[in-house]
Write a protein that holds these residues in place. Structure first.
Motif, PDB file in Angstrom:
ATOM      1  N   THR A  62      43.119  46.985  25.639  1.00 40.68           N
ATOM      2  CA  THR A  62      42.332  47.200  26.846  1.00 40.68           C
ATOM      3  C   THR A  62      42.492  45.991  27.750  1.00 40.68           C
ATOM      4  O   THR A  62      42.357  44.861  27.305  1.00 40.68           O
ATOM      5  CB  THR A  62      40.840  47.375  26.511  1.00 40.68           C
ATOM      6  N   THR A  63      42.789  46.246  29.018  1.00 39.28           N
ATOM      7  CA  THR A  63      42.873  45.191  30.009  1.00 39.28           C
ATOM      8  C   THR A  63      41.556  45.187  30.768  1.00 39.28           C
ATOM      9  O   THR A  63      41.210  46.166  31.410  1.00 39.28           O
ATOM     10  CB  THR A  63      44.043  45.434  30.983  1.00 39.28           C
ATOM     11  N   THR A  64      40.814  44.074  30.660  1.00 33.47           N
ATOM     12  CA  THR A  64      39.496  43.976  31.276  1.00 33.47           C
ATOM     13  C   THR A  64      39.513  42.893  32.337  1.00 33.47           C
ATOM     14  O   THR A  64      40.001  41.793  32.101  1.00 33.47           O
ATOM     15  CB  THR A  64      38.435  43.626  30.219  1.00 33.47           C
ATOM     16  N   SER A  65      38.977  43.218  33.484  1.00 34.70           N
ATOM     17  CA  SER A  65      38.873  42.240  34.558  1.00 34.70           C
ATOM     18  C   SER A  65      37.598  41.450  34.374  1.00 34.70           C
ATOM     19  O   SER A  65      36.544  42.011  34.133  1.00 34.70           O
ATOM     20  CB  SER A  65      38.834  42.948  35.904  1.00 34.70           C
ATOM     21  N   SER A  66      37.697  40.133  34.463  1.00 32.85           N
ATOM     22  CA  SER A  66      36.482  39.340  34.404  1.00 32.85           C
ATOM     23  C   SER A  66      36.138  38.783  35.775  1.00 32.85           C
ATOM     24  O   SER A  66      35.003  38.506  36.063  1.00 32.85           O
ATOM     25  CB  SER A  66      36.615  38.217  33.378  1.00 32.85           C
ATOM     26  N   ASP A  67      37.130  38.629  36.625  1.00 34.65           N
ATOM     27  CA  ASP A  67      36.881  38.197  37.993  1.00 34.65           C
ATOM     28  C   ASP A  67      37.940  38.817  38.881  1.00 34.65           C
ATOM     29  O   ASP A  67      39.089  38.398  38.868  1.00 34.65           O
ATOM     30  CB  ASP A  67      36.919  36.675  38.118  1.00 34.65           C
ATOM     31  N   LEU A  68      37.566  39.840  39.595  1.00 32.82           N
ATOM     32  CA  LEU A  68      38.482  40.497  40.522  1.00 32.82           C
ATOM     33  C   LEU A  68      37.959  40.264  41.917  1.00 32.82           C
ATOM     34  O   LEU A  68      36.968  40.839  42.308  1.00 32.82           O
ATOM     35  CB  LEU A  68      38.535  42.004  40.269  1.00 32.82           C
ATOM     36  N   GLY A  69      38.629  39.473  42.640  1.00 35.51           N
ATOM     37  CA  GLY A  69      38.156  39.291  43.998  1.00 35.51           C
ATOM     38  C   GLY A  69      38.410  37.909  44.504  1.00 35.51           C
ATOM     39  O   GLY A  69      39.491  37.388  44.361  1.00 35.51           O
ATOM     40  N   GLY A  70      37.380  37.360  45.094  1.00 38.50           N
ATOM     41  CA  GLY A  70      37.557  36.072  45.725  1.00 38.50           C
ATOM     42  C   GLY A  70      38.339  36.251  47.014  1.00 38.50           C
ATOM     43  O   GLY A  70      38.192  37.225  47.737  1.00 38.50           O
ATOM     44  N   GLU A  71      39.197  35.299  47.271  1.00 36.29           N
ATOM     45  CA  GLU A  71      39.950  35.294  48.520  1.00 36.29           C
ATOM     46  C   GLU A  71      41.028  36.372  48.570  1.00 36.29           C
ATOM     47  O   GLU A  71      41.448  36.775  49.646  1.00 36.29           O
ATOM     48  CB  GLU A  71      40.597  33.919  48.709  1.00 36.29           C
ATOM     49  N   PRO A 108      32.776  42.418  35.521  1.00 38.41           N
ATOM     50  CA  PRO A 108      33.879  42.746  34.618  1.00 38.41           C
ATOM     51  C   PRO A 108      33.848  44.196  34.152  1.00 38.41           C
ATOM     52  O   PRO A 108      32.818  44.687  33.719  1.00 38.41           O
ATOM     53  CB  PRO A 108      33.655  41.810  33.442  1.00 38.41           C
ATOM     54  N   LYS A 109      34.954  44.841  34.285  1.00 39.16           N
ATOM     55  CA  LYS A 109      35.120  46.243  33.894  1.00 39.16           C
ATOM     56  C   LYS A 109      36.528  46.428  33.329  1.00 39.16           C
ATOM     57  O   LYS A 109      37.461  45.757  33.749  1.00 39.16           O
ATOM     58  CB  LYS A 109      34.999  47.166  35.110  1.00 39.16           C
ATOM     59  N   PRO A 110      36.698  47.386  32.407  1.00 41.53           N
ATOM     60  CA  PRO A 110      38.053  47.705  31.943  1.00 41.53           C
ATOM     61  C   PRO A 110      38.865  48.346  33.068  1.00 41.53           C
ATOM     62  O   PRO A 110      38.378  49.229  33.759  1.00 41.53           O
ATOM     63  CB  PRO A 110      37.827  48.704  30.812  1.00 41.53           C
ATOM     64  N   VAL A 111      40.080  47.872  33.239  1.00 39.56           N
ATOM     65  CA  VAL A 111      40.984  48.454  34.234  1.00 39.56           C
ATOM     66  C   VAL A 111      41.847  49.508  33.551  1.00 39.56           C
ATOM     67  O   VAL A 111      41.987  50.621  34.046  1.00 39.56           O
ATOM     68  CB  VAL A 111      41.866  47.362  34.883  1.00 39.56           C
ATOM     69  N   LEU A 112      42.409  49.168  32.408  1.00 40.27           N
ATOM     70  CA  LEU A 112      43.214  50.102  31.616  1.00 40.27           C
ATOM     71  C   LEU A 112      42.687  50.100  30.188  1.00 40.27           C
ATOM     72  O   LEU A 112      42.383  49.048  29.641  1.00 40.27           O
ATOM     73  CB  LEU A 112      44.686  49.669  31.605  1.00 40.27           C
ATOM     74  N   ASP A 145      50.011  43.686  28.753  1.00 38.12           N
ATOM     75  CA  ASP A 145      50.524  42.389  29.205  1.00 38.12           C
ATOM     76  C   ASP A 145      51.122  42.483  30.601  1.00 38.12           C
ATOM     77  O   ASP A 145      50.968  41.577  31.416  1.00 38.12           O
ATOM     78  CB  ASP A 145      51.551  41.847  28.217  1.00 38.12           C
ATOM     79  N   LYS A 146      51.800  43.587  30.872  1.00 33.07           N
ATOM     80  CA  LYS A 146      52.380  43.792  32.205  1.00 33.07           C
ATOM     81  C   LYS A 146      51.269  43.904  33.260  1.00 33.07           C
ATOM     82  O   LYS A 146      51.360  43.311  34.334  1.00 33.07           O
ATOM     83  CB  LYS A 146      53.235  45.062  32.196  1.00 33.07           C
ATOM     84  N   ALA A 147      50.223  44.656  32.936  1.00 34.10           N
ATOM     85  CA  ALA A 147      49.097  44.808  33.856  1.00 34.10           C
ATOM     86  C   ALA A 147      48.405  43.471  34.076  1.00 34.10           C
ATOM     87  O   ALA A 147      48.033  43.124  35.196  1.00 34.10           O
ATOM     88  CB  ALA A 147      48.110  45.837  33.313  1.00 34.10           C
TER      89      ALA A 147
END
Length: 68
Positions: free
Chosen positions: A2-11, A39-43, A52-54
């Protein structure tokens, strides 16, 4: 994996949204909502190679990503 985003955003939020849309089948609004609610799962349930590619593409766009 599972690919999880912990910080998506900022600049670079727009680039991250574009990358989320490229990796998933989400529309613009859904991808924006996913980025905004990190943080949410992306894939989920993908191979290690795909995860790893994601991760690499999301980090290149400016996100902080964790692979589980």
């Amino acid at each position: 994996m599972t690919t999880t985003s912990s910080d998506l955003g900022g600049e670079k939020k727009i680039q991250v949204i574009k990358e989320v849309r490229a990796l998933t089948s989400l529309g613009l609004k859904e991808a924006k909502d996913l980025v905004d609610s990190a943080p949410k799962p992306v894939l989920e349930k993908v191979s290690k190679a795909d995860a790893d590619k994601a991760k690499a593409s999301l980090e290149a766009a400016g996100a902080t990503v964790e692979v589980k």
